[in-house]
Design a protein around this motif. Structure first.
Motif, PDB file in Angstrom:
ATOM      1  N   TYR A  59       0.832  -1.210   0.000  1.00 44.39           N
ATOM      2  CA  TYR A  59       0.000   0.000   0.000  1.00 44.39           C
ATOM      3  C   TYR A  59       0.863   1.255   0.000  1.00 44.39           C
ATOM      4  CZ  TYR A  59      -2.890   3.793   1.735  1.00 44.39           C
ATOM      5  OH  TYR A  59      -3.509   5.013   1.882  1.00 44.39           O
ATOM      6  N   ILE A  60       1.888   1.280   0.837  1.00 45.02           N
ATOM      7  CA  ILE A  60       2.745   2.459   0.944  1.00 45.02           C
ATOM      8  C   ILE A  60       3.420   2.758  -0.388  1.00 45.02           C
ATOM      9  CG2 ILE A  60       4.854   3.352   2.033  1.00 45.02           C
ATOM     10  CD1 ILE A  60       3.948   1.827   4.587  1.00 45.02           C
ATOM     11  N   ILE A  61       3.826   1.714  -1.099  1.00 46.00           N
ATOM     12  CA  ILE A  61       4.470   1.914  -2.400  1.00 46.00           C
ATOM     13  C   ILE A  61       3.513   2.564  -3.393  1.00 46.00           C
ATOM     14  CG2 ILE A  61       5.394   0.694  -4.419  1.00 46.00           C
ATOM     15  CD1 ILE A  61       6.644  -1.297  -2.411  1.00 46.00           C
ATOM     16  N   VAL A  81     -13.047  12.037  -6.302  1.00 46.09           N
ATOM     17  CA  VAL A  81     -12.373  10.948  -7.017  1.00 46.09           C
ATOM     18  C   VAL A  81     -10.959  10.820  -6.464  1.00 46.09           C
ATOM     19  CG1 VAL A  81     -11.532  10.092  -9.231  1.00 46.09           C
ATOM     20  CG2 VAL A  81     -13.699  11.331  -9.110  1.00 46.09           C
ATOM     21  N   GLN A  82     -10.648   9.648  -5.901  1.00 44.90           N
ATOM     22  CA  GLN A  82      -9.312   9.436  -5.352  1.00 44.90           C
ATOM     23  C   GLN A  82      -8.426   8.664  -6.315  1.00 44.90           C
ATOM     24  OE1 GLN A  82      -9.317   7.767  -1.410  1.00 44.90           O
ATOM     25  NE2 GLN A  82      -7.249   8.497  -0.983  1.00 44.90           N
ATOM     26  N   TYR A  83      -8.980   7.628  -6.938  1.00 45.10           N
ATOM     27  CA  TYR A  83      -8.222   6.822  -7.901  1.00 45.10           C
ATOM     28  C   TYR A  83      -9.117   6.522  -9.095  1.00 45.10           C
ATOM     29  CZ  TYR A  83      -5.811   5.890  -3.472  1.00 45.10           C
ATOM     30  OH  TYR A  83      -5.194   6.021  -2.264  1.00 45.10           O
ATOM     31  N   THR A  84      -8.616   6.735 -10.295  1.00 46.51           N
ATOM     32  CA  THR A  84      -9.378   6.377 -11.489  1.00 46.51           C
ATOM     33  C   THR A  84      -9.210   4.879 -11.749  1.00 46.51           C
ATOM     34  OG1 THR A  84      -7.527   6.746 -13.014  1.00 46.51           O
ATOM     35  CG2 THR A  84      -8.901   8.659 -12.458  1.00 46.51           C
ATOM     36  N   ASN A  85     -10.080   4.327 -12.596  1.00 47.55           N
ATOM     37  CA  ASN A  85      -9.978   2.903 -12.940  1.00 47.55           C
ATOM     38  C   ASN A  85      -8.637   2.599 -13.618  1.00 47.55           C
ATOM     39  OD1 ASN A  85     -12.463   2.132 -11.890  1.00 47.55           O
ATOM     40  ND2 ASN A  85     -13.550   2.635 -13.776  1.00 47.55           N
ATOM     41  N   PHE A 102      -6.370   0.366   3.804  1.00 45.40           N
ATOM     42  CA  PHE A 102      -5.320   1.174   4.431  1.00 45.40           C
ATOM     43  C   PHE A 102      -5.467   2.665   4.132  1.00 45.40           C
ATOM     44  CE2 PHE A 102      -3.437  -3.075   3.941  1.00 45.40           C
ATOM     45  CZ  PHE A 102      -3.029  -3.313   5.250  1.00 45.40           C
ATOM     46  N   LYS A 103      -6.683   3.077   3.767  1.00 40.45           N
ATOM     47  CA  LYS A 103      -6.870   4.462   3.326  1.00 40.45           C
ATOM     48  C   LYS A 103      -6.508   5.498   4.389  1.00 40.45           C
ATOM     49  CE  LYS A 103     -11.864   4.393   4.358  1.00 40.45           C
ATOM     50  NZ  LYS A 103     -11.875   5.363   5.448  1.00 40.45           N
TER      51      LYS A 103
END
Length: 313
Positions: free
Chosen positions: A238-240, A256-260, A299-300
């Motif tokens: 996750y950290i990476i 929007v945090q992450y796109t597809n 882990f958000k």
């Protein structure tokens, strides 16, 4: 300048978070220079790639060699079509173009050349993050103020579900009422870095004997110590990808945090690093990213920064 463009993302990251503070000899004023992390990592890059690729390869197959990376066509395609904005690669090419003009040279750097440099830099940055996280969580140097700050952040984020257990010998008290917890903890009543005013006993020892002892405020004396870190491989992964998201991805619309497409990109990174065991040559769609999406959700709230990383190199 362009000879080190492979390390452009690493240089930008290290100089942003771990700059070296030096002092001018004439006026004794501080100034920032290149990070020691960058200077220690880059000369050892090829050896580190070999080490990461072969270590525990039977248990956790990795694909860190540049050949394996470039042969992963779906990953290369995703990097090519992604909007990278005015990133470190773009800045280095633009700076080289300005230098050329000042020297009455005229060179054109086509998009294809810039994208190829970006692909190499993305690979190098991924290798750097994996190596850094691996070293960082072996044993971590930290300080009293760093631990207080991180604990306070955890408390404030989780106050609605927080539980306290106070233990003294065989006796213990459980505290679950939110208002009582707030009443007990200083972070809800004091402003800023209030803990910097607490007093710390400072002892100088030799052969088990105290040579010198004095009391100082934490802002003047902040002892360092080694903290054992038991971090799972999922947390490391996750950290990476969170660092890649924070440092290389362009800003998103609100909500929007992450796109597809980004999730697919992160999926390939996790396969590259050996955290997910799948065929790296397979072409994925967003429907195949359930494992990566769950990782980002689980882990958000976990901090992804690596404070004091320079002490690990």
């Amino acid at each position: 300048m362009l000879s080190n463009i492979r390390f452009a993302y690493i240089s930008e990251y290290c100089n942003k978070y771990y700059p070296t503070v030096e002092f001018d000899e004439k006026n004794d004023l501080p100034f920032l220079s290149n990070s020691t992390v960058e200077e220690l990592f880059i000369p050892r890059f090829d050896k580190i790639v070999q080490e990461l690729t072969t270590r525990n390869s039977a248990l956790q197959p990795r694909h860190f060699t540049f050949e394996e990376y470039t042969n992963c066509k779906p990953l290369q395609d995703y990097i090519s079509k992604h909007n990278w904005g005015n990133d470190a690669i773009e800045k280095m090419f633009d700076m080289q173009a300005r230098i050329d003009r000042e020297q009455n040279k005229e060179r054109i750097f086509p998009k294809e050349e810039r994208m190829q440099a970006r692909k190499e830099a993305f690979w190098a940055f991924t290798v750097f993050l994996h190596y850094a996280v691996d070293r960082y969580f072996t044993n971590q140097w930290t300080s009293i103020s760093q631990e207080i700050q991180q604990t306070n952040e955890f408390i404030q984020k989780n106050i609605h579900t927080l539980k306290l257990r106070l233990v003294s010998g065989k006796k213990s008290i459980d505290v679950t009422n939110e208002n009582i917890i707030k009443g007990l903890l200083a972070t809800f009543h004091c402003k800023g870095e209030y803990y910097k005013d607490m007093e710390i006993e400072h002892r100088t020892m030799r052969n088990g004997e105290v040579l010198f002892q004095q009391t100082q405020r934490l802002r003047d004396y902040d002892p360092m110590f080694v903290k054992e870190n038991k971090v799972t491989e999922r947390e490391k992964s996750y950290i990476i990808i969170k660092n890649i998201a924070d440092e290389l991805m362009p800003p998103k619309p609100i909500g929007v945090q992450y796109t597809n497409d980004e999730k697919i990109l992160y999926q390939y990174v996790l396969i590259l690093c050996g955290f997910i065991q799948r065929d790296i040559s397979k072409e994925f769609t967003y429907r195949d990213t359930a494992e990566t999406s769950k990782l980002l959700r689980d882990f958000k709230d976990k901090p992804s920064n690596l404070p004091l990383l320079d002490l690990k190199f």
